[in-house]
Design a protein around this motif. Sequence first.
Motif, PDB file in Angstrom:
ATOM      1  N   HIS A   1       0.832  -1.206   0.000  1.00  0.00           N
ATOM      2  CA  HIS A   1       0.000   0.000   0.000  1.00  0.00           C
ATOM      3  C   HIS A   1       0.861   1.249   0.000  1.00  0.00           C
ATOM      4  O   HIS A   1       1.970   1.247   0.536  1.00  0.00           O
ATOM      5  N   THR A   2       0.334   2.322  -0.602  1.00  0.00           N
ATOM      6  CA  THR A   2       1.095   3.568  -0.647  1.00  0.00           C
ATOM      7  C   THR A   2       0.455   4.654   0.215  1.00  0.00           C
ATOM      8  O   THR A   2       1.082   5.645   0.533  1.00  0.00           O
ATOM      9  N   THR A   3      -0.832   4.459   0.560  1.00  0.00           N
ATOM     10  CA  THR A   3      -1.529   5.454   1.376  1.00  0.00           C
ATOM     11  C   THR A   3      -2.257   4.741   2.503  1.00  0.00           C
ATOM     12  O   THR A   3      -3.026   3.815   2.247  1.00  0.00           O
ATOM     13  N   ASP A   4      -1.997   5.150   3.735  1.00  0.00           N
ATOM     14  CA  ASP A   4      -2.707   4.536   4.855  1.00  0.00           C
ATOM     15  C   ASP A   4      -4.193   4.845   4.718  1.00  0.00           C
ATOM     16  O   ASP A   4      -4.581   5.989   4.465  1.00  0.00           O
ATOM     17  N   TYR A   5      -5.021   3.799   4.893  1.00  0.00           N
ATOM     18  CA  TYR A   5      -6.459   3.987   4.640  1.00  0.00           C
ATOM     19  C   TYR A   5      -7.066   5.002   5.598  1.00  0.00           C
ATOM     20  O   TYR A   5      -8.122   5.558   5.338  1.00  0.00           O
ATOM     21  N   ARG A   6      -6.396   5.269   6.707  1.00  0.00           N
ATOM     22  CA  ARG A   6      -6.960   6.229   7.654  1.00  0.00           C
ATOM     23  C   ARG A   6      -6.795   7.679   7.214  1.00  0.00           C
ATOM     24  O   ARG A   6      -7.392   8.574   7.785  1.00  0.00           O
ATOM     25  N   ARG A   7      -5.999   7.887   6.144  1.00  0.00           N
ATOM     26  CA  ARG A   7      -5.980   9.240   5.585  1.00  0.00           C
ATOM     27  C   ARG A   7      -7.348   9.571   4.992  1.00  0.00           C
ATOM     28  O   ARG A   7      -7.774  10.721   5.002  1.00  0.00           O
ATOM     29  N   LEU A   8      -8.016   8.540   4.480  1.00  0.00           N
ATOM     30  CA  LEU A   8      -9.383   8.744   3.989  1.00  0.00           C
ATOM     31  C   LEU A   8     -10.298   9.169   5.144  1.00  0.00           C
ATOM     32  O   LEU A   8     -11.115  10.080   5.016  1.00  0.00           O
ATOM     33  N   TYR A   9     -10.136   8.507   6.302  1.00  0.00           N
ATOM     34  CA  TYR A   9     -10.980   8.835   7.449  1.00  0.00           C
ATOM     35  C   TYR A   9     -10.668  10.223   7.979  1.00  0.00           C
ATOM     36  O   TYR A   9     -11.555  10.971   8.381  1.00  0.00           O
TER      37      TYR A   9
ATOM     38  N   GLU B   1     -13.350  13.158   8.342  1.00  0.00           N
ATOM     39  CA  GLU B   1     -13.600  13.768   9.636  1.00  0.00           C
ATOM     40  C   GLU B   1     -13.273  15.263   9.635  1.00  0.00           C
ATOM     41  O   GLU B   1     -14.096  16.087  10.019  1.00  0.00           O
ATOM     42  N   GLN B   2     -12.068  15.583   9.179  1.00  0.00           N
ATOM     43  CA  GLN B   2     -11.599  16.962   9.345  1.00  0.00           C
ATOM     44  C   GLN B   2     -11.987  17.864   8.187  1.00  0.00           C
ATOM     45  O   GLN B   2     -12.432  18.981   8.387  1.00  0.00           O
ATOM     46  N   LYS B   3     -11.837  17.373   6.963  1.00  0.00           N
ATOM     47  CA  LYS B   3     -12.077  18.244   5.817  1.00  0.00           C
ATOM     48  C   LYS B   3     -13.548  18.245   5.397  1.00  0.00           C
ATOM     49  O   LYS B   3     -14.074  19.247   4.938  1.00  0.00           O
ATOM     50  N   TRP B   4     -14.169  17.086   5.486  1.00  0.00           N
ATOM     51  CA  TRP B   4     -15.557  17.021   5.028  1.00  0.00           C
ATOM     52  C   TRP B   4     -16.527  17.503   6.115  1.00  0.00           C
ATOM     53  O   TRP B   4     -17.317  18.404   5.909  1.00  0.00           O
ATOM     54  N   PHE B   5     -16.429  16.896   7.298  1.00  0.00           N
ATOM     55  CA  PHE B   5     -17.366  17.259   8.362  1.00  0.00           C
ATOM     56  C   PHE B   5     -16.854  18.423   9.212  1.00  0.00           C
ATOM     57  O   PHE B   5     -17.580  18.957  10.053  1.00  0.00           O
ATOM     58  N   GLY B   6     -15.609  18.812   9.022  1.00  0.00           N
ATOM     59  CA  GLY B   6     -15.088  19.964   9.738  1.00  0.00           C
ATOM     60  C   GLY B   6     -14.910  19.733  11.232  1.00  0.00           C
ATOM     61  O   GLY B   6     -14.990  20.650  12.035  1.00  0.00           O
ATOM     62  N   LEU B   7     -14.655  18.486  11.620  1.00  0.00           N
ATOM     63  CA  LEU B   7     -14.428  18.198  13.042  1.00  0.00           C
ATOM     64  C   LEU B   7     -12.938  18.335  13.347  1.00  0.00           C
ATOM     65  O   LEU B   7     -12.101  18.241  12.456  1.00  0.00           O
ATOM     66  N   LYS B   8     -12.652  18.512  14.620  1.00  0.00           N
ATOM     67  CA  LYS B   8     -11.266  18.783  14.994  1.00  0.00           C
ATOM     68  C   LYS B   8     -10.394  17.526  14.983  1.00  0.00           C
ATOM     69  O   LYS B   8      -9.198  17.589  15.086  1.00  0.00           O
ATOM     70  N   GLY B   9     -11.031  16.406  14.910  1.00  0.00           N
ATOM     71  CA  GLY B   9     -10.223  15.187  14.887  1.00  0.00           C
ATOM     72  C   GLY B   9      -9.894  14.668  16.263  1.00  0.00           C
ATOM     73  O   GLY B   9      -8.935  13.941  16.440  1.00  0.00           O
ATOM     74  N   ARG B  10     -10.705  15.038  17.256  1.00  0.00           N
ATOM     75  CA  ARG B  10     -10.422  14.564  18.617  1.00  0.00           C
ATOM     76  C   ARG B  10     -10.687  13.084  18.794  1.00  0.00           C
ATOM     77  O   ARG B  10     -10.197  12.459  19.702  1.00  0.00           O
ATOM     78  N   SER B  11     -11.529  12.540  17.937  1.00  0.00           N
ATOM     79  CA  SER B  11     -11.879  11.122  18.103  1.00  0.00           C
ATOM     80  C   SER B  11     -10.711  10.223  17.726  1.00  0.00           C
ATOM     81  O   SER B  11     -10.718   9.038  17.967  1.00  0.00           O
TER      82      SER B  11
END
Lengths: 403, 539
Positions: free
Chosen positions: A366-374, A378-388
């Motif tokens: 793999h070249t991109t960790d799948y959590r970059r999608l998450y 979380e941060q760019k789409w829903f605008g959350l701070k990423g505390r979760s």
Amino acid sequence: MEFDRRTFLHLSGGACLPWLVPGVEAWAFDDPQQKQLKVAPGLRERTLILVELQGGNDGLNTVIPLRDERYQELRPRIGLKKNQIIELDSKQGMHSSLKPLTEAWEAEEANWILGLGYPDPNRSHFRSIEIWETGSDSDEELQEGWLTRMLKAQPDPERAAEGIIIGGGDAGPLYGTGLRVINMDDPEKFSRQARAVPEVARGTDARKALEHLLDVQDDIKKAAGIIEEKIQASPDHGVRFPGTRFGQRCKIAAEMVTSGVPCPVIKISIGGFDTHNNQLNRHSRLLTELADGLAALRKALIATGKWDRTLISTYSEFGRRARENGSEGTDHGTAAPHLLLGGNIKGGFSGRQPDLGKLVRDDLIHTTDYRRLYATIEQKWFGLKGRSEVSRGAKPLDVIRRG
Amino acid sequence: MSPLPGLLIIVGSLIAVQPVIDSPSTAQQAKVDRTDSPKGMGIADARHLLDRTCFGAPHQTLENYASLTRDQAVDQLVSTLETEAQTPLPEWTGLSFQEIRDLRLEDRQAFGRTQRGWQQEARSWWAQEILTTSSPLTERLVLMWHGHFTSEMRTVRSPHAMLAQNQLFRKNGSDNFADLLRAVSMDNAMAIYLNTQQSKKGKPNENFARELFELFSLGEGHYTERDVKEAARAFTGYRVQGQGQVRKVSRLHDSSVKTVLGKRGRLDGLDVVNLVLKHPACGEWIARRFWLEFVSPTPDQDVIKKWGKVLRRSDWDLKAFLSHVFKSDQFWSSEYRGALVKSPVDLVMGSLRRLEISEIPGLQLNRNLQAMGQVLFDPPNVAGWPGGTAWIDTTSLLERRKFLQDAVPTAMIFSTWQKREGSANVGKSGMNPEKTPEMDPEMNPEMDPEMSPDMKPEMNPAGNRATRRLNRRQIRRYRPVAAQSVEKLYQQFIDGKSMNEEAWTLSWLPFQPVTDADQSDTGFGRLQELILDPTYQLK
């Protein structure tokens, strides 16, 4: 005496007032903290539609490297020929069965994230989808879906539910307690079932188990009430959806979004990607069904002005082995590309295609960790701070136009 | 899952339900929890006992138990415990280790498919045993131990090992806890599930040692990290063999000196288990499990402490302990009536057992259970099913209601049809399982066969592969007959000597319904009202 418990509560103190104010929901006064509840505007205004490709989609025959001879060497029998590939740029093309999506691609509303996966990949369907859906590391077991962890801290009583699962399958990334997740085949059937759930007046001395049960009943009835109301006023999108199973699921997803049902996440799925044999025809059929459904969904959302506030993302437990097997198919593999669609998406590619010259036991690295999608969601789409911490420190991708 | 949507005869009447005027009055409650009388405990107590310990019971059984005192009833339950299943095991369980290995070597893919078929059959086999056993308490305990000493078939894979473990729970599960714990520690499926199989001298795997302390016997706070590390070394070198139990391979076993729970020596796995059994926390931990399983979701620390002592003083005699628990004031306390949420197995099997339906027309018990969140042989993780209120969420509650609305009437009609026509007719003309128009599209999930074997149509629990279904004509014909037989049952109580309206209600529910469950004119309708009342989900 004509005296039910609710009446009793009305009369029993100041708490009765809210019920007398028309249009004010009782919940708002149950808990003083909820009055100041701030919901991230992203969660209110935006929807995520997750599309699960069940069985492990063959990424290498979905987005195909055009200038790599090793592709045909690894896949002498099932490698796609030139006329089966739509060129997307000088290096990459997509399966020609995805043709219905070219419109979105040309409008720069589609982004392929290449090489998504995780270290030490697990090749069991069950375990790997669990990893994807909980957002865990390969050797770690988490008890909740990644969206559950993200949304649990973001309650919003005005939602119909936190998630709607359309057409069966489990809650997946929405698994775990604390969320209201609705599973429905179609909204009418759901409303009918919900209507059959009895209305029960609440006592104060009820047993905890009964109390919980009645709470859940209320959640169901509330969700059904909101959905029913919204759907009645649903604008006509004028789009005919394909008659396939997936097409019909897309239709219901469209109905939820176009009618403005307040719910941040919708999950639909399409099965059959476990193509161990005779892959060419099967895979082509599946991708056609997928693309037809998504293209119709896009049209409906554009027609109703909801396309900018919708993000569609595919995911799957794994990609498939780079080298074809002996039955003109592919076995369980590792990394794969996934597709983001939406009016607010930056078109193009993210990340890079795994190197076909560097395989581990015929599998892609793999070249991109799948959590970059998450992290992106979380941060760019829903605008959350990423505390979760669903991102696990992974950086969001630059794929959203207006964050 | 809803082959007969037209059957929702009664549901309409539930829509316009009015709020209940009041909770059960004190007078009613007094009646429900009246103390044990020499004349017999009554139907409400009988339902309470059998719902909690036996997945419910047919009406006649309830009446029989109602005439016993509480103590007599418990004695009868405990004295009829079994150590073996009554449903014949699937044929493939007779294959030897060698034969299975040969099959696998021959064609791995084909073997994979075969094995998935066996896994389904194993689930069906157990479901059938739960449904038809003459000692449901035995199966109740097997299920409890399965959730306590967890192994998951999707990890273990071998249905042989999982069934062997299942037999172990039946054989030792109501006898002696010390023996049970020792046997579980040496069980093949467990060794695969918690990685004892890979653990060797110099490279100990801590998985089993940790869960042995944390989940199986002591609970957190009664052991140290060091205990886990040392115990892991004691469990090195055990390897799966043939059927059932592991054996210790000395060249893989670490025989050096270790200190576990304060004892030093060249300890091996069994030594560690014996040390655990000497630990004072062990009795309490197991007592706690029984409390949560049979009494209430909220532990009462004082009682649990006492129970722990009872268990240890009896030298781990589980029958004596069961009697003690089932005869305790807490078990019968009005405070805890309806405090437990029925598990999917409770709900599905309990409803079918209550209605005396032992064969189900393509109803696919395990698919129903899965939709409600419980797959036999596959608890969600090593901690087992969380249970309690976790059984109920927006999705599972609708699935549970769907089962009660659709599946129960379907099963009743099928059962009536079968009684009339005899099972000889099954599979004959008019019963084409492939092309019956009622085939619900939902019954054929497109799910990938590789992905989720649970979603595939399974054989029915009777062991016949054909999915049996009635056609529309047969359903039309038998629905009134089925309704009649319920009617008769119902009238019998109402007009008969022993039953009045309230007793009828309390033979189904843990306390008074919270909806108006007396709107329908027919017995069939009244029955549907009762089982769709939220309190029917509780026990």
